[in-house]
Design a protein around this motif. Sequence first.
Motif, PDB file in Angstrom:
ATOM      1  N   ARG A 280      42.906 -11.816 -11.816  1.00 24.26           N
ATOM      2  CA  ARG A 280      42.367 -10.815 -12.111  1.00 24.26           C
ATOM      3  C   ARG A 280      41.770 -10.604 -13.494  1.00 24.26           C
ATOM      4  O   ARG A 280      41.454  -9.639 -14.082  1.00 24.26           O
ATOM      5  N   GLN A 281      41.617 -11.908 -14.207  1.00 27.70           N
ATOM      6  CA  GLN A 281      41.116 -12.121 -15.583  1.00 27.70           C
ATOM      7  C   GLN A 281      41.851 -11.137 -16.776  1.00 27.70           C
ATOM      8  O   GLN A 281      41.172 -10.936 -17.774  1.00 27.70           O
ATOM      9  N   ASN A 282      42.911 -10.875 -16.455  1.00 28.75           N
ATOM     10  CA  ASN A 282      43.880 -10.432 -17.443  1.00 28.75           C
ATOM     11  C   ASN A 282      44.476 -11.454 -18.190  1.00 28.75           C
ATOM     12  O   ASN A 282      45.783 -11.880 -18.056  1.00 28.75           O
ATOM     13  N   TYR A 283      44.013 -12.091 -19.137  1.00 28.91           N
ATOM     14  CA  TYR A 283      44.469 -13.541 -19.475  1.00 28.91           C
ATOM     15  C   TYR A 283      45.385 -13.186 -20.732  1.00 28.91           C
ATOM     16  O   TYR A 283      46.452 -14.163 -20.888  1.00 28.91           O
ATOM     17  N   ILE A 284      45.464 -12.232 -21.429  1.00 27.16           N
ATOM     18  CA  ILE A 284      46.528 -11.785 -22.346  1.00 27.16           C
ATOM     19  C   ILE A 284      47.979 -11.681 -21.907  1.00 27.16           C
ATOM     20  O   ILE A 284      48.829 -12.700 -22.020  1.00 27.16           O
ATOM     21  N   ALA A 285      47.966 -10.950 -20.687  1.00 24.06           N
ATOM     22  CA  ALA A 285      49.211 -10.741 -20.089  1.00 24.06           C
ATOM     23  C   ALA A 285      49.651 -12.170 -19.358  1.00 24.06           C
ATOM     24  O   ALA A 285      50.855 -12.424 -19.115  1.00 24.06           O
ATOM     25  N   ALA A 286      48.445 -12.797 -18.563  1.00 23.34           N
ATOM     26  CA  ALA A 286      49.068 -13.847 -17.852  1.00 23.34           C
ATOM     27  C   ALA A 286      49.612 -14.865 -19.104  1.00 23.34           C
ATOM     28  O   ALA A 286      50.411 -15.547 -18.446  1.00 23.34           O
TER      29      ALA A 286
END
Length: 423
Positions: A280-286
């Motif tokens: 989902r392109q939530n890279y910081i949380a990933a």
Amino acid sequence: MLLPLCLHSLLSAQGWRRYCWLGALALMLCIVPATMSRSAWLAIGISLLWIWGMHKGWLMACRSYARQFPRKAASFILTVCMLMALIFILLFQLKADSARGRLLIWKNTCTAVMEKPLMGYGPGSFQMVYGKAQAAYFAAGNGTMEEKRVAGYAEYAFNEYLQFCLEGGIVLLLLILSFGISVFKRGIASKQYGFCGALFSLAIFSFFSYPLQILPFGIGAVLFSVVCVSENEKREQKVKGNLLILPFSLLLCGGIGIYRMRDLDKLDERWYNADTLFSRQNYIAASKGYEYLYSYLNYNLKFLLSYASSLYSEGRYLEACNVLERAKLISCDSYIWNMQGVYYQAASCYQPAEYCFKQSLFLIPERFYPYYLLAKLYAEPEFLNKEKVRQMAIIVMTKSPKVYSNAISEMRKEMSQLLSIYK
């Protein structure tokens, strides 16, 4: 492994049971040609001949014949050797590229073994060590055109004895061989010819493939070995205290293993959540999710590649490169070098990027992608080298691929544009 056991049962059975074993043997033999596995054919052929010979007493007959007619026996042995050589040549030509690839793997594995022969490099180190050996081999200009063409990503040594020697040294190899020989002797002494034949088939197959890297083969080898060393006669004897050491140790190790896997479901759920955030392109949380899992899953190549991709997408290029350094300890896939080179290039670290692309090229010289990446690297304004851009682009345009694909045509279009810019 089951064919020798089936033949032994067929030769030992009487009455209607013989027809059952004969049917089972015929069904198995129908499957064998479809596998197109030369190693399996060889292992089956030799082990079945051995089973037949043990039942018919060929060994004693051959010994007495050799004593009576030594010259005829010598000529017979020579004929058999020539026939075996012919069979090997025919099997080699059946899939020549596959055979050449295995010879290359064996050559580089032997080179690596010679550097650390006694104790080896440690368990699970084959891919890391082999990748370095193959890259060094081609970097020194030693490879022939055939070797470069068949070179690829070697996950296993395609020879269990060489892989044991590389990871555990000659000491481990000698221990395994001595154990196997002692089991085989006990099995012959107790006339367990079927199980001995199965182990013999596995031992031959291990010269050309990697069966012991697959769990069911290992389980089968252990069970058949237990049958070979077990005695049929029941003897009453007092149970001694030291006999409890082995089951107690197995119980303890099993308990520790189960305890360490107690949070496996939670880790799997966290990994799935991190992958979902990344998609989902939530890279910081990933990246935070992957960071928590790193200490638990840093042996898993797929996890490490996902973690590095997340860090790269977040803009943390050098941290992603550090994660890929760990991945190179697990796998020798050239894709990791290409990936790391792209990350270094994004971080404007052009010399490390060039080194990564060249290592990928040395590892598998016939791949297009490293030449393409090098051409784009040399076209960077801060690292511009027009001569090298043209050189790499011409290689991509003129090199004949092993398998043509749309990706190659797209790369050639880009290289054509670069050539028009840097004439």
